[in-house]
Design a protein around this motif. Structure first.
Motif, short mmCIF file in Angstrom:
data_model
loop_
_atom_site.label_atom_id
_atom_site.label_comp_id
_atom_site.label_asym_id
_atom_site.label_seq_id
_atom_site.Cartn_x
_atom_site.Cartn_y
_atom_site.Cartn_z
N GLU A 172 34.84 38.05 45.88
CA GLU A 172 34.61 36.69 45.37
C GLU A 172 33.95 35.82 46.44
OE1 GLU A 172 37.41 32.97 44.19
OE2 GLU A 172 37.93 34.91 43.31
N ARG A 187 29.83 43.74 40.43
CA ARG A 187 29.54 42.31 40.43
C ARG A 187 28.08 42.13 40.03
NH1 ARG A 187 34.18 42.68 40.85
NH2 ARG A 187 35.67 41.42 41.99
N THR A 223 24.18 32.58 39.21
CA THR A 223 25.61 32.70 38.92
C THR A 223 26.07 34.11 39.28
OG1 THR A 223 25.13 33.32 36.63
CG2 THR A 223 25.61 31.00 37.04
N THR A 255 29.20 36.96 38.59
CA THR A 255 30.24 37.31 37.64
C THR A 255 30.71 38.75 37.88
OG1 THR A 255 30.78 37.49 35.29
CG2 THR A 255 28.52 37.97 35.91
N THR A 314 31.74 40.52 35.29
CA THR A 314 31.48 41.21 34.03
C THR A 314 29.98 41.36 33.82
OG1 THR A 314 31.56 39.12 32.81
CG2 THR A 314 33.60 40.38 32.95
#
Length: 155
Positions: A37, A72, A82, A84, A86
């Motif tokens: 993250e 990722r 962005t 994510t 998913t």
């Protein structure tokens, strides 16, 4: 060049020094996911939309961790970036395979993507030419996108 005074960058540097996967290569799920993250927040903070010139695309990262491969996605579209965990609505233009510790080293500028690729530490499938946009669009990891000493808030 002195890295920016940013908590994310400092934390990533700590991970690089101690090993992103934790002591002995064993890290709880939340530790690995926290590292990922942080890396992808940092990547988004370093995105330079003016260098993308209105282009768009999806980078898929397949990151080898002690707990298996984590995926990722970085989606660049309409001048924004962005991250994510998913899959994006569209297929990835390029898939980048890398070890979590090498990913952290790339994020903080201790490892160059071209060197990692040439030495087999980073593998690219799909559109290799698209993957090369990363260098231009995201610039140096040690410099925030806005050129100041502070990085914009997390995405």
């Amino acid at each position: 060049m002195t890295p920016p005074a940013d908590a994310r960058f400092s934390r990533l540097r700590q991970f690089a020094e101690t090993g992103a996967a934790g002591a002995g290569g064993q890290a709880p799920d939340d530790d690995v996911d926290r590292v990922l993250e942080l890396v992808f927040e940092w990547f988004c903070a370093c995105f330079r939309p003016e260098r993308a010139h209105g282009q768009s695309g999806t980078f898929h990262y397949a990151v080898n961790t002690p707990l298996g491969v984590r995926h990722r996605y970085i989606v660049v579209e309409a001048g924004s970036c962005t991250a994510t965990a998913t899959a994006a609505d569209r297929p990835a233009d390029a898939t980048i395979g890398v070890d979590v510790n090498d990913l952290v080293a790339l994020a903080i500028g201790e490892l160059k993507g071209t060197d990692a690729f040439v030495n087999g530490r980073l593998k690219i499938s799909g559109d290799v030419f698209f993957a090369m946009n990363w260098i231009e669009w995201f610039g140096s990891r040690s410099t925030p996108a806005n050129g100041s000493r502070e990085v914009p808030p997390a995405v």
